[in-house]
Scaffold this motif. Structure first.
Motif, PDB file in Angstrom:
ATOM      1  N   VAL A   1       0.915  -0.976  -0.084  1.00 51.60           N
ATOM      2  CA  VAL A   1      -0.080   0.240  -0.140  1.00 51.60           C
ATOM      3  C   VAL A   1       1.382   1.407  -0.168  1.00 51.60           C
ATOM      4  N   HIS A   2       0.769   2.321  -0.520  1.00 51.53           N
ATOM      5  CA  HIS A   2       1.532   3.809  -0.979  1.00 51.53           C
ATOM      6  C   HIS A   2      -0.175   3.843  -0.604  1.00 51.53           C
ATOM      7  N   THR A   3       0.571   5.568  -0.172  1.00 47.77           N
ATOM      8  CA  THR A   3      -0.340   6.586  -0.511  1.00 47.77           C
ATOM      9  C   THR A   3       0.387   8.216  -1.119  1.00 47.77           C
ATOM     10  N   VAL A   4      -0.799   9.029  -1.162  1.00 48.53           N
ATOM     11  CA  VAL A   4      -0.627  10.161  -1.701  1.00 48.53           C
ATOM     12  C   VAL A   4      -1.828  10.988  -2.076  1.00 48.53           C
ATOM     13  N   ARG A   5      -1.066  12.548  -0.933  1.00 54.23           N
ATOM     14  CA  ARG A   5      -2.305  13.369  -1.137  1.00 54.23           C
ATOM     15  C   ARG A   5      -2.536  13.815  -1.776  1.00 54.23           C
ATOM     16  N   LEU A   6      -3.776  14.603  -2.373  1.00 54.14           N
ATOM     17  CA  LEU A   6      -4.276  13.908  -4.071  1.00 54.14           C
ATOM     18  C   LEU A   6      -5.665  15.065  -3.356  1.00 54.14           C
ATOM     19  N   ASP A   7      -5.848  16.396  -3.789  1.00 53.54           N
ATOM     20  CA  ASP A   7      -7.184  17.266  -4.105  1.00 53.54           C
ATOM     21  C   ASP A   7      -7.258  17.399  -5.399  1.00 53.54           C
ATOM     22  N   VAL A   8      -8.644  16.417  -5.295  1.00 52.54           N
ATOM     23  CA  VAL A   8      -9.227  15.979  -7.090  1.00 52.54           C
ATOM     24  C   VAL A   8     -10.639  17.865  -7.434  1.00 52.54           C
ATOM     25  N   ARG A   9      -9.803  19.078  -6.477  1.00 50.66           N
ATOM     26  CA  ARG A   9     -10.673  20.168  -6.944  1.00 50.66           C
ATOM     27  C   ARG A   9      -9.473  20.778  -7.923  1.00 50.66           C
ATOM     28  N   ASP A  10      -8.003  20.141  -7.754  1.00 56.53           N
ATOM     29  CA  ASP A  10      -6.292  20.859  -8.750  1.00 56.53           C
ATOM     30  C   ASP A  10      -6.295  19.400  -9.599  1.00 56.53           C
ATOM     31  N   GLU A  11      -6.090  20.734 -10.812  1.00 55.26           N
ATOM     32  CA  GLU A  11      -5.708  19.688 -11.987  1.00 55.26           C
ATOM     33  C   GLU A  11      -4.406  19.059 -11.822  1.00 55.26           C
ATOM     34  N   GLU A  12      -3.312  19.407 -11.888  1.00 55.03           N
ATOM     35  CA  GLU A  12      -2.015  19.329 -10.960  1.00 55.03           C
ATOM     36  C   GLU A  12      -2.494  17.846 -10.208  1.00 55.03           C
TER      37      GLU A  12
ATOM     38  N   SER B   1     -26.997  27.596  -0.462  1.00 56.21           N
ATOM     39  CA  SER B   1     -26.076  28.530  -0.861  1.00 56.21           C
ATOM     40  C   SER B   1     -25.732  28.194  -1.945  1.00 56.21           C
ATOM     41  N   LEU B   2     -25.067  28.919  -2.455  1.00 55.62           N
ATOM     42  CA  LEU B   2     -24.483  28.522  -4.248  1.00 55.62           C
ATOM     43  C   LEU B   2     -22.494  28.311  -3.367  1.00 55.62           C
ATOM     44  N   ASP B   3     -22.118  28.521  -2.645  1.00 55.67           N
ATOM     45  CA  ASP B   3     -21.089  28.085  -2.243  1.00 55.67           C
ATOM     46  C   ASP B   3     -21.584  26.970  -1.916  1.00 55.67           C
ATOM     47  N   MET B   4     -21.934  26.167  -0.731  1.00 53.57           N
ATOM     48  CA  MET B   4     -22.344  24.383  -1.169  1.00 53.57           C
ATOM     49  C   MET B   4     -22.789  23.408  -2.709  1.00 53.57           C
ATOM     50  N   TRP B   5     -23.218  24.465  -2.861  1.00 55.34           N
ATOM     51  CA  TRP B   5     -23.794  23.721  -4.025  1.00 55.34           C
ATOM     52  C   TRP B   5     -22.363  23.509  -5.499  1.00 55.34           C
ATOM     53  N   ARG B   6     -21.348  24.649  -4.833  1.00 54.13           N
ATOM     54  CA  ARG B   6     -20.371  24.489  -5.820  1.00 54.13           C
ATOM     55  C   ARG B   6     -18.705  23.323  -6.033  1.00 54.13           C
ATOM     56  N   GLU B   7     -19.202  23.713  -4.041  1.00 55.65           N
ATOM     57  CA  GLU B   7     -17.823  22.693  -3.436  1.00 55.65           C
ATOM     58  C   GLU B   7     -18.708  21.151  -3.310  1.00 55.65           C
ATOM     59  N   THR B   8     -19.890  21.025  -4.052  1.00 54.72           N
ATOM     60  CA  THR B   8     -20.799  19.287  -4.054  1.00 54.72           C
ATOM     61  C   THR B   8     -20.349  19.186  -5.036  1.00 54.72           C
ATOM     62  N   ILE B   9     -20.263  20.031  -6.386  1.00 50.20           N
ATOM     63  CA  ILE B   9     -20.425  19.491  -7.791  1.00 50.20           C
ATOM     64  C   ILE B   9     -18.644  19.932  -7.960  1.00 50.20           C
ATOM     65  N   ASP B  10     -18.424  20.458  -7.232  1.00 53.08           N
ATOM     66  CA  ASP B  10     -16.502  20.305  -8.061  1.00 53.08           C
ATOM     67  C   ASP B  10     -15.406  18.963  -7.182  1.00 53.08           C
ATOM     68  N   ILE B  11     -16.216  18.483  -6.326  1.00 52.23           N
ATOM     69  CA  ILE B  11     -15.144  17.201  -5.383  1.00 52.23           C
ATOM     70  C   ILE B  11     -16.327  15.753  -5.474  1.00 52.23           C
ATOM     71  N   ASP B  12     -17.576  15.743  -5.945  1.00 50.00           N
ATOM     72  CA  ASP B  12     -18.526  14.879  -6.053  1.00 50.00           C
ATOM     73  C   ASP B  12     -18.785  14.604  -7.796  1.00 50.00           C
ATOM     74  N   LEU B  13     -18.457  15.546  -8.636  1.00 51.21           N
ATOM     75  CA  LEU B  13     -18.729  15.679 -10.215  1.00 51.21           C
ATOM     76  C   LEU B  13     -17.211  15.680 -10.802  1.00 51.21           C
ATOM     77  N   THR B  14     -16.901  17.049 -10.643  1.00 51.32           N
ATOM     78  CA  THR B  14     -16.049  17.718 -11.470  1.00 51.32           C
ATOM     79  C   THR B  14     -14.490  17.075 -11.141  1.00 51.32           C
TER      80      THR B  14
END
Length: 263
Positions: free
Chosen positions: A70-81, A117-130
């Protein structure tokens, strides 16, 4: 000597998934919940597993507690790089190969629809779909070079039926199902199979954050009368990832959901 049914079941379960030994697997969202159970299952079967998550403490626990390679890597799925780096790291850990990718990240919050709120909507779409889009794009890029691969996205039964105070989450997960179908059509010619698993309510940190009233009401709706646990979802992922068991699935959605949605 006659074998017991338990012995036969054990042998059959091993033989069904024995081809996963030595496979290079990326599990996104593998620091907890369903993702962790999936990562544990692949590792126990002898896969080389890379667990990617934004939760550093959870990554440390996965690296120290899961049995296997098992290897691990930190990942933020909102960031392309960050996505590209994580997918490339998984391939490097697998000797330059990425055989299987499981995208299981997600957040779940609650709000009445008229007050969301729009912020709540965008955060969920960004992580869970985009985030799923970005991952699939990079995963398929590597898999196309070899002409083979499996991508399994974790959606939700709410993609089918919707839910009260979770419109953003249901919309994101419905998008994951549609995205997976579309990608499956385009990628099949490259030997890449893309599918979804859409669990019902499962005991995870996501559902732990929901109100007790919601959890009690939800449990009462289920024909089986209980939430699932992460280890009951992992076998559906293994089936889609393995050969020959998963060879005829692409663009499909499996529904381990306690009977919450019957399709």
């Amino acid at each position: 000597m006659t074998e017991t049914s338990d012995e036969l079941d054990k042998e059959n379960s091993v033989s069904v998934f024995e081809d996963l030994q030595g496979r290079s697997v990326l599990v996104v969202g593998g620091a907890s919940g369903i993702g962790r159970a999936v990562a544990a299952a692949f590792a126990e079967l002898g896969s080389t597993v890379t667990v990617a998550d934004i939760d550093v403490a959870g990554l440390d626990r996965s690296r120290n507690e899961l049995v296997g390679t098992v290897h691990t890597v930190r990942l933020d799925v909102r960031d392309e790089e960050s996505v590209k780096d994580a997918v490339d790291a998984a391939a490097d850990n697998g000797g330059g190969i990425l055989d299987i990718a499981v995208n299981s990240q997600g957040i779940l919050t609650q709000s009445p629809f008229p007050e969301m709120s729009l912020d709540m909507w965008r955060e969920t779409i960004d992580i869970d779909l985009t985030g799923v889009f970005l991952l699939m794009r990079e995963e398929s890029r590597l898999m196309r070079q070899r002409g083979a691969g499996r991508i399994i996205n974790v959606a939700s039964q709410l993609a089918v039926k919707g839910g009260v105070e979770v419109a953003h989450y249901a919309a994101a997960k419905a998008g994951v199902v549609a995205l997976t179908k579309s990608a499956a059509l385009e990628l099949a010619g490259d030997g890449i199979l893309a599918n979804c698993v859409a669990p019902g309510p499962v005991v995870t940190p996501l559902t732990d954050a929901m109100t007790e009233e919601w959890k009690s009401a939800k449990e009462g709706e289920l024909p089986l009368g209980r939430f699932g646990v992460p280890g009951e979802i992992a076998p559906s992922v293994l089936l889609l990832a393995s050969s020959p068991s998963g060879d005829l699935y692409t663009g499909q959605t499996l529904h381990p959901n306690s009977g919450d949605v019957m399709v």
